[in-house]
Design an enzyme around this catalytic site. Sequence first.
Site, PDB file in Angstrom:
ATOM      1  N   LYS A   1      -2.065  -1.577  -3.902  1.00 24.20           N
ATOM      2  CA  LYS A   1      -2.947  -0.412  -3.855  1.00 24.20           C
ATOM      3  C   LYS A   1      -2.111   0.863  -3.913  1.00 24.20           C
ATOM      4  CE  LYS A   1      -5.946   1.917  -0.637  1.00 24.20           C
ATOM      5  NZ  LYS A   1      -6.434   1.975   0.703  1.00 24.20           N
TER       6      LYS A   1
ATOM      7  N   ARG B   1     -10.594  10.121   1.566  1.00 25.11           N
ATOM      8  CA  ARG B   1     -10.435  10.755   2.884  1.00 25.11           C
ATOM      9  C   ARG B   1     -11.541  11.761   3.124  1.00 25.11           C
ATOM     10  NH1 ARG B   1      -3.804  11.064   2.996  1.00 25.11           N
ATOM     11  NH2 ARG B   1      -3.553   8.808   2.802  1.00 25.11           N
TER      12      ARG B   1
ATOM     13  N   TYR C   1     -14.812   0.981  -7.177  1.00 25.05           N
ATOM     14  CA  TYR C   1     -16.068   1.717  -7.032  1.00 25.05           C
ATOM     15  C   TYR C   1     -16.930   1.571  -8.290  1.00 25.05           C
ATOM     16  CZ  TYR C   1     -13.533   3.533  -3.080  1.00 25.05           C
ATOM     17  OH  TYR C   1     -12.811   3.610  -1.918  1.00 25.05           O
TER      18      TYR C   1
ATOM     19  N   LYS D   1       0.866  -1.181   0.000  1.00 23.85           N
ATOM     20  CA  LYS D   1       0.000   0.000   0.000  1.00 23.85           C
ATOM     21  C   LYS D   1       0.900   1.227   0.000  1.00 23.85           C
ATOM     22  CE  LYS D   1      -3.594   2.475   2.484  1.00 23.85           C
ATOM     23  NZ  LYS D   1      -4.598   2.445   3.546  1.00 23.85           N
TER      24      LYS D   1
HETATM   25  C1  PBG Z   1      -7.610   3.302   5.401  1.00 25.12           C
HETATM   26  C2  PBG Z   1      -7.826   3.243   3.943  1.00 25.12           C
HETATM   27  C3  PBG Z   1      -7.641   4.224   2.968  1.00 25.12           C
HETATM   28  C4  PBG Z   1      -8.084   3.681   1.779  1.00 25.12           C
HETATM   29  C5  PBG Z   1      -8.474   2.380   2.039  1.00 25.12           C
HETATM   30  N1  PBG Z   1      -8.285   2.121   3.374  1.00 25.12           N
HETATM   31  C6  PBG Z   1      -7.200   5.625   3.096  1.00 25.12           C
HETATM   32  C7  PBG Z   1      -5.817   5.949   3.401  1.00 25.12           C
HETATM   33  O1  PBG Z   1      -4.939   5.092   3.546  1.00 25.12           O
HETATM   34  O2  PBG Z   1      -5.582   7.150   3.539  1.00 25.12           O
HETATM   35  C8  PBG Z   1      -8.141   4.377   0.448  1.00 25.12           C
HETATM   36  C9  PBG Z   1      -9.191   3.896  -0.462  1.00 25.12           C
HETATM   37  C10 PBG Z   1      -9.459   4.777  -1.618  1.00 25.12           C
HETATM   38  O3  PBG Z   1      -8.821   5.810  -1.855  1.00 25.12           O
HETATM   39  O4  PBG Z   1     -10.389   4.427  -2.364  1.00 25.12           O
HETATM   40  N2  PBG Z   1      -6.322   3.513   5.817  1.00 25.12           N
END
Ligand code: PBG
Length: 337
Positions: A260, A217, A325, A207
Amino acid sequence: MTSIDTAAEQIVVTPPYARPRRLRRTPALRALVREQQVRIDGLVQPLFVLPGRGVHEEISSMPGIFRYSTDTVVEEVRRLAALGLRSVLLFGIPDRKDEIASSNYDPNGVVQRAAEAIKRALPEVTVIADLCNCEYTSHGHCGILKGETVDNDATLALLARVALTYARAGVDVVAPSDMMDGRVRVLRENLDAHAFEDVTIMAYSAKFASAFYGPFRDAAESAPSFGDRRSYQMDPANRREALREAALDVDEGADIIMVKPGLPYLDVLRELRDAFELPLAVYNVSGEYSMLKAAAQHGWIDEERAIDETLLAFARAGADVTITYFAAEYAARARKR
Ligand code: PBG
């Protein structure tokens, strides 16, 4: 050999022996040799849930994506299931945040209640719960702070505690997205110790600290109140480190590994596909969704073709599971074809 005279000079054309275009001549021929397809069974629709009743509010930065309450989310999952989708990923937006994310391990928390309601109404649907704390902390970071940094090992205990409440609520898969070191092992150990050995772990292994989470967010009210997530999420420049992160998660007992965001990291996805035998997931994140939607709304891009091409790219790069999505939209269109 054929040659044609032009006014200027003589051009020589050697006829090709290999003609790949032969296979592109008709739709049926193209379909015959098509290498990849998007599996609806492999798509996961993310859903945002909050407390209350009757909520169905659109997220302004993500047109077509809504926040639901625990009652309306069941109706949405029913609609998704009717479209052929079989898996959803829950994100909670609690009404109370504190330093230690205590609303995240509340047995009556928003994700726990939504999961219970969905599993009661639609037991055949796979409920995945994102496991992170940023939506639940007052400071918006993904774990417990020590000074201005996230304390890795204190956060591990918190994650395990939360995961048990999710498991008790009937969640099929927990998906840690916090990027703390050693979380998969701690989760596996604690789930097993409480007889949840069948609860699956889908690890957000690689990630990256990405600008493409922006709309999320906003949707989940989880932006950090100071600093950023670069001391726990990965540096976008690092490919070898992604392999290392995935190897650790596999070793610690992850059932599914993930990359991701998606489109900017297709190389990493392919790399993990080649290196590991486990099922591989990709997260086509909020920013990727919103960019495409915005361009489509301006008439700058053919939305349906762009979605098809995007989802196909993940299959081609080696993803088994695609969190997107676009899942509902894609599945609805696939039914009509
Ligand atoms: C939680 C999380 C995030 C996303 C998924 N789980 C946000 C982040 O890490 O700031 C992002 C998902 C998206 O942008 O669709 N930490």
